[in-house]
Design a protein around this motif. Structure first.
Motif, mmCIF file in Angstrom:
data_model
loop_
_atom_site.group_PDB
_atom_site.id
_atom_site.type_symbol
_atom_site.label_atom_id
_atom_site.label_comp_id
_atom_site.label_asym_id
_atom_site.label_seq_id
_atom_site.Cartn_x
_atom_site.Cartn_y
_atom_site.Cartn_z
ATOM 1 N N GLU A 59 53.208 86.229 60.257
ATOM 2 C CA GLU A 59 52.539 85.653 59.099
ATOM 3 C C GLU A 59 52.884 86.439 57.833
ATOM 4 O OE1 GLU A 59 48.030 84.800 57.560
ATOM 5 O OE2 GLU A 59 48.431 84.579 59.704
ATOM 6 N N LEU A 60 52.837 87.763 57.900
ATOM 7 C CA LEU A 60 53.181 88.581 56.737
ATOM 8 C C LEU A 60 54.648 88.384 56.353
ATOM 9 C CD1 LEU A 60 52.801 90.670 54.551
ATOM 10 C CD2 LEU A 60 52.963 92.455 56.294
ATOM 11 N N THR B 234 56.544 85.768 56.826
ATOM 12 C CA THR B 234 56.682 84.440 56.226
ATOM 13 C C THR B 234 56.130 84.430 54.807
ATOM 14 O OG1 THR B 234 56.550 83.393 58.386
ATOM 15 C CG2 THR B 234 56.065 82.005 56.482
ATOM 16 N N HIS B 235 54.977 85.034 54.625
ATOM 17 C CA HIS B 235 54.343 85.088 53.307
ATOM 18 C C HIS B 235 55.222 85.870 52.319
ATOM 19 C CE1 HIS B 235 50.165 85.493 51.207
ATOM 20 N NE2 HIS B 235 51.071 85.000 50.401
ATOM 21 N N GLN C 124 58.354 84.168 50.885
ATOM 22 C CA GLN C 124 58.165 83.120 49.891
ATOM 23 C C GLN C 124 58.463 83.625 48.487
ATOM 24 O OE1 GLN C 124 54.309 81.326 50.427
ATOM 25 N NE2 GLN C 124 54.778 80.679 52.494
ATOM 26 N N ILE D 203 50.343 91.036 48.402
ATOM 27 C CA ILE D 203 50.471 90.335 49.683
ATOM 28 C C ILE D 203 50.337 91.317 50.844
ATOM 29 C CG2 ILE D 203 52.108 89.112 51.187
ATOM 30 C CD1 ILE D 203 53.172 87.757 48.582
ATOM 31 N N TYR E 136 46.974 91.806 53.851
ATOM 32 C CA TYR E 136 47.016 91.881 55.313
ATOM 33 C C TYR E 136 46.456 93.208 55.819
ATOM 34 C CZ TYR E 136 49.488 87.516 55.399
ATOM 35 O OH TYR E 136 49.797 86.186 55.253
#
Length: 111
Positions: free
Chosen positions: A18-19, A21-22, A25, A67, A71
């Motif tokens: 998830e991190l 992918t984030h 971006q 970001i 997390y």
């Protein structure tokens, strides 16, 4: 591109994904999950070694720092740290966004 290694001992693989992918971006950020290679497989042990981020010169350091720290704050019970430059295992646990952004900017701008 400059490389940053981020360690989240005990994190589930899905959180690394998830991190990654984030972070990807953001323009100029590439992320790759590095698995452990020096231990036999064990369901109980963490199988991920670290998250490698490749950073271009033009990234938004403040946004990437925000970001990452988002997390970190989701798992306050786990120690998290990063390797930048010659600084090994700098803790992320109580780090401010501005300080991490400054560290990232120094790595990207180093020769």
């Amino acid at each position: 591109m400059k490389s940053v290694k981020i360690y989240f001992p005990g994190w589930p693989l899905v959180m690394y994904r998830e991190l990654a992918t984030h972070a990807q971006q953001l323009s100029g950020v590439q992320a790759e999950i590095q698995l452990r290679s020096n231990q036999p497989f064990d369901y109980v042990l963490d199988q991920v070694d670290h998250l490698a981020l490749e950073l271009a010169d033009h990234i938004n350091h403040s946004l990437l720092a925000a970001i990452i720290l988002h997390y970190v704050k989701n798992f306050p019970e786990l120690e998290t740290y990063f390797d930048l430059d010659n600084q090994k295992h700098q803790s992320l646990k109580n780090m401010a966004v501005e300080l991490l952004a400054d560290h990232l900017a120094r790595v990207v701008n180093s020769v």
